[in-house]
Design a protein around this motif. Structure first.
Motif, PDB file in Angstrom:
ATOM      1  N   GLY A 147       0.967  -1.092   0.013  1.00 34.15           N
ATOM      2  CA  GLY A 147      -0.022  -0.071  -0.025  1.00 34.15           C
ATOM      3  C   GLY A 147       0.719   1.203   0.181  1.00 34.15           C
ATOM      4  N   TYR A 180      -2.401  -0.461  -8.756  1.00 45.51           N
ATOM      5  CA  TYR A 180      -4.003  -0.067  -9.040  1.00 45.51           C
ATOM      6  C   TYR A 180      -4.051   1.324  -8.271  1.00 45.51           C
ATOM      7  CZ  TYR A 180      -4.964  -5.283  -8.923  1.00 45.51           C
ATOM      8  OH  TYR A 180      -4.981  -6.645  -9.390  1.00 45.51           O
ATOM      9  N   HIS A 181      -4.843   2.209  -8.961  1.00 47.38           N
ATOM     10  CA  HIS A 181      -5.401   3.539  -8.287  1.00 47.38           C
ATOM     11  C   HIS A 181      -6.635   2.863  -7.251  1.00 47.38           C
ATOM     12  CE1 HIS A 181      -6.307   7.800  -8.015  1.00 47.38           C
ATOM     13  NE2 HIS A 181      -5.271   7.644  -7.554  1.00 47.38           N
ATOM     14  N   ASN A 182      -6.360   3.415  -5.828  1.00 42.94           N
ATOM     15  CA  ASN A 182      -7.238   2.900  -4.996  1.00 42.94           C
ATOM     16  C   ASN A 182      -8.478   3.714  -4.843  1.00 42.94           C
ATOM     17  OD1 ASN A 182      -8.229   1.106  -2.987  1.00 42.94           O
ATOM     18  ND2 ASN A 182      -7.385   2.639  -1.274  1.00 42.94           N
ATOM     19  N   GLN A 183      -8.504   4.831  -5.730  1.00 40.27           N
ATOM     20  CA  GLN A 183      -9.678   5.815  -5.291  1.00 40.27           C
ATOM     21  C   GLN A 183     -10.269   6.369  -6.641  1.00 40.27           C
ATOM     22  OE1 GLN A 183     -10.016   9.388  -6.122  1.00 40.27           O
ATOM     23  NE2 GLN A 183     -11.846   9.645  -4.770  1.00 40.27           N
ATOM     24  N   TYR A 207     -13.633   3.659  -3.153  1.00 41.35           N
ATOM     25  CA  TYR A 207     -12.360   2.918  -2.969  1.00 41.35           C
ATOM     26  C   TYR A 207     -12.304   1.628  -3.252  1.00 41.35           C
ATOM     27  CZ  TYR A 207     -10.960   7.181  -0.251  1.00 41.35           C
ATOM     28  OH  TYR A 207     -10.901   8.462  -0.014  1.00 41.35           O
ATOM     29  N   LEU A 208     -11.283   1.098  -4.133  1.00 43.43           N
ATOM     30  CA  LEU A 208     -11.068  -0.199  -4.464  1.00 43.43           C
ATOM     31  C   LEU A 208     -11.247  -1.140  -3.306  1.00 43.43           C
ATOM     32  CD1 LEU A 208     -10.981  -1.828  -6.941  1.00 43.43           C
ATOM     33  CD2 LEU A 208      -8.622  -1.592  -6.808  1.00 43.43           C
ATOM     34  N   LEU A 209     -10.371  -0.703  -2.326  1.00 43.29           N
ATOM     35  CA  LEU A 209     -10.182  -1.262  -0.901  1.00 43.29           C
ATOM     36  C   LEU A 209     -10.556  -0.239   0.021  1.00 43.29           C
ATOM     37  CD1 LEU A 209      -6.832  -3.509  -1.114  1.00 43.29           C
ATOM     38  CD2 LEU A 209      -9.116  -4.218  -1.487  1.00 43.29           C
ATOM     39  N   LEU A 246      -2.003   0.660  -4.770  1.00 45.18           N
ATOM     40  CA  LEU A 246      -2.037  -0.833  -4.304  1.00 45.18           C
ATOM     41  C   LEU A 246      -0.885  -1.278  -5.328  1.00 45.18           C
ATOM     42  CD1 LEU A 246      -5.742  -1.343  -3.794  1.00 45.18           C
ATOM     43  CD2 LEU A 246      -3.876  -0.873  -1.869  1.00 45.18           C
ATOM     44  N   LEU A 260      -9.668  -6.666  -6.225  1.00 47.55           N
ATOM     45  CA  LEU A 260      -8.201  -6.606  -7.076  1.00 47.55           C
ATOM     46  C   LEU A 260      -8.481  -7.704  -8.098  1.00 47.55           C
ATOM     47  CD1 LEU A 260      -5.849  -6.166  -4.116  1.00 47.55           C
ATOM     48  CD2 LEU A 260      -7.174  -4.475  -5.465  1.00 47.55           C
ATOM     49  N   PHE A 272     -11.306   1.769 -12.231  1.00 47.34           N
ATOM     50  CA  PHE A 272      -9.928   1.766 -11.367  1.00 47.34           C
ATOM     51  C   PHE A 272      -9.082   1.593 -12.240  1.00 47.34           C
ATOM     52  CE2 PHE A 272     -13.283   1.279  -8.109  1.00 47.34           C
ATOM     53  CZ  PHE A 272     -13.053   2.174  -7.151  1.00 47.34           C
ATOM     54  N   LYS A 313      -8.288   3.167   3.032  1.00 43.61           N
ATOM     55  CA  LYS A 313      -8.700   4.663   2.285  1.00 43.61           C
ATOM     56  C   LYS A 313      -7.651   5.657   2.318  1.00 43.61           C
ATOM     57  CE  LYS A 313     -13.724   4.622   3.336  1.00 43.61           C
ATOM     58  NZ  LYS A 313     -14.789   5.452   4.108  1.00 43.61           N
TER      59      LYS A 313
END
Length: 147
Positions: A25, A83-86, A91-93, A102, A145, A66, A97
């Motif tokens: 992360g 991965y872009h998380n937002q 949010y992906l995860l 990721l 993911l 994403f 936040k």
């Protein structure tokens, strides 16, 4: 004639996807394309946007996209994905936040020393505030993911 229903076991699919993986992360104050460009230039990777594996989620009647950047290590089974998380407030995860990106390493288990060296190199990038390895036990939505 009877009809047979087949059910896809999502948990098993997710477990298979995460075999021999590591996940980082990253908190950074930059756009995803700029972050990958910097990694390519400073660390020597060749990340490229892969629209074929972009993650699509539908929440609250809306679509969220994403982007995923990919780099395959030459002469190896190891692939790296960022991965872009937002995206647009989602949010992906959601359990992470505070993480902007990721970084998934998949296909061949990366040695602890190599992973530590990579983490140190990422930390030296201007704008990176935090890099932490995320363990599978702490990821509640890891199915998000899977591409």
């Amino acid at each position: 004639m009877s009809t047979m229903k087949l059910k896809l076991n999502i948990d098993e699919l997710t477990d298979d996807f995460f075999e021999e993986t590591r996940l980082l992360g990253i908190t950074a104050t930059t756009k995803s394309y700029r972050f990958c460009w910097t990694i390519n230039n400073m660390i020597g990777f060749d990340f490229r946007l892969n629209p074929d594996i972009e993650i699509h989620l539908q929440k609250k009647g809306r679509q969220y996209f994403f982007p995923v950047y990919q780099f395959n290590v030459p002469s190896s089974y190891l692939s790296h994905y960022i991965y872009h998380n937002q995206y647009d407030g989602e949010y992906l995860l959601p359990e992470f936040k505070h993480m902007d990106f990721l970084w998934l390493m998949k296909g061949e288990m990366m040695a602890d020393d190599d992973c530590h060296t990579l983490i140190q190199a990422i930390r030296k990038i201007n704008g990176v505030q935090l890099v932490a390895e995320l363990t599978n036990e702490h990821i509640k939505n890891k199915g998000n993911l899977v591409f």
